[in-house]
Write an enzyme that holds these catalytic residues in place. Structure first.
Site, PDB file in Angstrom:
ATOM      1  N   ALA A  22      76.669   0.041  65.640  1.00 57.71           N
ATOM      2  CA  ALA A  22      76.383   0.803  66.860  1.00 57.71           C
ATOM      3  C   ALA A  22      75.478   0.006  67.797  1.00 57.71           C
ATOM      4  O   ALA A  22      75.713  -0.027  69.015  1.00 57.71           O
ATOM      5  CB  ALA A  22      75.732   2.145  66.514  1.00 57.71           C
ATOM      6  N   TYR A  38      61.882   9.166  62.913  1.00 58.20           N
ATOM      7  CA  TYR A  38      62.564   9.995  63.899  1.00 58.20           C
ATOM      8  C   TYR A  38      63.512  10.990  63.210  1.00 58.20           C
ATOM      9  O   TYR A  38      63.614  12.141  63.599  1.00 58.20           O
ATOM     10  CB  TYR A  38      63.341   9.105  64.872  1.00 58.20           C
ATOM     11  CG  TYR A  38      64.147   9.859  65.905  1.00 58.20           C
ATOM     12  CD1 TYR A  38      63.530  10.415  67.019  1.00 58.20           C
ATOM     13  CD2 TYR A  38      65.536  10.004  65.777  1.00 58.20           C
ATOM     14  CE1 TYR A  38      64.258  11.102  67.979  1.00 58.20           C
ATOM     15  CE2 TYR A  38      66.271  10.687  66.730  1.00 58.20           C
ATOM     16  CZ  TYR A  38      65.629  11.230  67.826  1.00 58.20           C
ATOM     17  OH  TYR A  38      66.360  11.916  68.763  1.00 58.20           O
ATOM     18  N   TYR A  61      71.016  11.261  78.603  1.00 53.50           N
ATOM     19  CA  TYR A  61      70.772  11.004  77.181  1.00 53.50           C
ATOM     20  C   TYR A  61      72.093  11.176  76.449  1.00 53.50           C
ATOM     21  O   TYR A  61      72.717  12.234  76.522  1.00 53.50           O
ATOM     22  CB  TYR A  61      69.729  11.982  76.626  1.00 53.50           C
ATOM     23  CG  TYR A  61      69.548  11.863  75.132  1.00 53.50           C
ATOM     24  CD1 TYR A  61      69.167  10.646  74.560  1.00 53.50           C
ATOM     25  CD2 TYR A  61      69.754  12.943  74.296  1.00 53.50           C
ATOM     26  CE1 TYR A  61      69.008  10.525  73.189  1.00 53.50           C
ATOM     27  CE2 TYR A  61      69.589  12.836  72.924  1.00 53.50           C
ATOM     28  CZ  TYR A  61      69.213  11.620  72.378  1.00 53.50           C
ATOM     29  OH  TYR A  61      69.059  11.502  71.012  1.00 53.50           O
ATOM     30  N   PHE A  65      77.535  -2.597  69.458  1.00 49.49           N
ATOM     31  CA  PHE A  65      78.465  -1.949  70.383  1.00 49.49           C
ATOM     32  C   PHE A  65      77.763  -1.656  71.708  1.00 49.49           C
ATOM     33  O   PHE A  65      78.260  -2.029  72.786  1.00 49.49           O
ATOM     34  CB  PHE A  65      78.998  -0.653  69.752  1.00 49.49           C
ATOM     35  CG  PHE A  65      79.859   0.183  70.661  1.00 49.49           C
ATOM     36  CD1 PHE A  65      81.173  -0.167  70.912  1.00 49.49           C
ATOM     37  CD2 PHE A  65      79.355   1.335  71.252  1.00 49.49           C
ATOM     38  CE1 PHE A  65      81.976   0.606  71.751  1.00 49.49           C
ATOM     39  CE2 PHE A  65      80.143   2.111  72.091  1.00 49.49           C
ATOM     40  CZ  PHE A  65      81.454   1.756  72.334  1.00 49.49           C
ATOM     41  N   TYR A  66      76.614  -1.027  71.657  1.00 54.74           N
ATOM     42  CA  TYR A  66      75.913  -0.664  72.893  1.00 54.74           C
ATOM     43  C   TYR A  66      75.398  -1.890  73.635  1.00 54.74           C
ATOM     44  O   TYR A  66      75.401  -1.907  74.866  1.00 54.74           O
ATOM     45  CB  TYR A  66      74.775   0.320  72.604  1.00 54.74           C
ATOM     46  CG  TYR A  66      75.286   1.702  72.258  1.00 54.74           C
ATOM     47  CD1 TYR A  66      75.854   2.508  73.233  1.00 54.74           C
ATOM     48  CD2 TYR A  66      75.211   2.196  70.962  1.00 54.74           C
ATOM     49  CE1 TYR A  66      76.338   3.771  72.930  1.00 54.74           C
ATOM     50  CE2 TYR A  66      75.678   3.461  70.651  1.00 54.74           C
ATOM     51  CZ  TYR A  66      76.246   4.240  71.633  1.00 54.74           C
ATOM     52  OH  TYR A  66      76.724   5.486  71.335  1.00 54.74           O
ATOM     53  N   MET A 107      73.689  12.055  73.419  1.00 51.60           N
ATOM     54  CA  MET A 107      73.322  12.728  72.170  1.00 51.60           C
ATOM     55  C   MET A 107      74.161  12.195  71.017  1.00 51.60           C
ATOM     56  O   MET A 107      73.633  11.899  69.951  1.00 51.60           O
ATOM     57  CB  MET A 107      73.496  14.245  72.305  1.00 51.60           C
ATOM     58  CG  MET A 107      72.608  14.864  73.376  1.00 51.60           C
ATOM     59  SD  MET A 107      72.655  16.679  73.399  1.00 51.60           S
ATOM     60  CE  MET A 107      74.329  17.018  73.966  1.00 51.60           C
ATOM     61  N   TYR A 135      74.088  19.894  64.093  1.00 51.60           N
ATOM     62  CA  TYR A 135      73.556  20.119  65.425  1.00 51.60           C
ATOM     63  C   TYR A 135      73.416  21.607  65.700  1.00 51.60           C
ATOM     64  O   TYR A 135      74.251  22.408  65.287  1.00 51.60           O
ATOM     65  CB  TYR A 135      74.451  19.433  66.467  1.00 51.60           C
ATOM     66  CG  TYR A 135      74.369  17.938  66.314  1.00 51.60           C
ATOM     67  CD1 TYR A 135      73.284  17.237  66.830  1.00 51.60           C
ATOM     68  CD2 TYR A 135      75.326  17.232  65.595  1.00 51.60           C
ATOM     69  CE1 TYR A 135      73.165  15.874  66.653  1.00 51.60           C
ATOM     70  CE2 TYR A 135      75.221  15.864  65.411  1.00 51.60           C
ATOM     71  CZ  TYR A 135      74.141  15.192  65.947  1.00 51.60           C
ATOM     72  OH  TYR A 135      74.024  13.840  65.750  1.00 51.60           O
ATOM     73  N   GLU A 151      73.862  -1.431  62.531  1.00 53.62           N
ATOM     74  CA  GLU A 151      74.107  -2.651  63.304  1.00 53.62           C
ATOM     75  C   GLU A 151      75.385  -2.576  64.135  1.00 53.62           C
ATOM     76  O   GLU A 151      75.435  -3.113  65.246  1.00 53.62           O
ATOM     77  CB  GLU A 151      74.132  -3.863  62.383  1.00 53.62           C
ATOM     78  CG  GLU A 151      72.757  -4.193  61.817  1.00 53.62           C
ATOM     79  CD  GLU A 151      72.766  -5.413  60.911  1.00 53.62           C
ATOM     80  OE1 GLU A 151      73.680  -6.256  61.063  1.00 53.62           O
ATOM     81  OE2 GLU A 151      71.863  -5.506  60.071  1.00 53.62           O
ATOM     82  N   HIS A 191      69.468   7.199  70.937  1.00 57.50           N
ATOM     83  CA  HIS A 191      68.784   6.803  69.707  1.00 57.50           C
ATOM     84  C   HIS A 191      69.830   6.304  68.713  1.00 57.50           C
ATOM     85  O   HIS A 191      70.912   6.886  68.611  1.00 57.50           O
ATOM     86  CB  HIS A 191      68.054   7.996  69.077  1.00 57.50           C
ATOM     87  CG  HIS A 191      66.952   8.534  69.926  1.00 57.50           C
ATOM     88  ND1 HIS A 191      67.136   9.601  70.771  1.00 57.50           N
ATOM     89  CD2 HIS A 191      65.664   8.144  70.072  1.00 57.50           C
ATOM     90  CE1 HIS A 191      65.989   9.861  71.395  1.00 57.50           C
ATOM     91  NE2 HIS A 191      65.090   8.992  70.998  1.00 57.50           N
TER      92      HIS A 191
END
Length: 164
Positions: free
Chosen positions: A123, A141, A77, A126-127, A79, A34, A121, A115
């Site tokens: 993640a 992306y 967002y 989970f969301y 990150m 990052y 899968e 994103h």
């Protein structure tokens, strides 16, 4: 498993003096590096970026950016959200995400999104448990990781139905 044992999980804000903790976690957790803008955005988000500690050991983080949409509306967002592998399954990621979702809800921000790599899968599931839905697929992306495609997962504030 672990019943009867209360483990101290605490959250702390990210500031100039501890931003290196976030940098170290990101290096261990994610396949990308990052840039300075990421860390500037994380610091600027205030309470929306947190470090998680398990018995005083820094083991996870959530870093967000507050964005202004056309028309002036704010959206959040996410990150990054990550927990070191040995500490997964202890509720730390849930605690971090719930912290941000509580802020987002209290501040009546209409949208929060992130994103996720299409093959992640764990993640995605989970969301989805927190009400996020896949709203878009973006081809190519990511650079330098395979697969390069991502899903956009979004959660919208439910119309106010609370009777208080």
């Amino acid at each position: 498993m672990g019943a009867g044992r209360e483990v101290a999980i605490s959250l702390d804000g990210v500031r100039d003096k501890n931003v290196m903790q976030l940098k170290k976690l990101n290096t261990a957790l994610f396949p990308v590096r990052y840039n300075d803008k990421y860390y500037a955005d994380a610091l600027a988000s205030g309470e929306f970026t947190k470090l998680a500690y398990y018995s005083d050991i820094c083991v996870g983080s959530i870093a967000c950016r507050l964005e202004k949409k056309e028309g002036g509306a704010i959206r959040v967002y996410i990150m990054t959200l990550g927990v070191l592998a040995p500490y997964r399954g202890l509720g730390i990621g849930t605690r971090l995400l719930n912290h941000v979702l509580d802020l987002y809800s209290k501040q009546k921000i209409p949208e929060i999104y992130l994103h996720v790599q299409t093959n992640n899968e764990d993640a995605i599931n989970f969301y989805k448990k927190f009400g996020f839905e896949i709203t878009e697929t973006i081809k190519n992306y990511y650079t330098n990781i395979d697969p390069p495609d991502c899903f956009v997962l979004t959660k919208f504030t439910a119309p106010s139905q609370a009777k208080k």
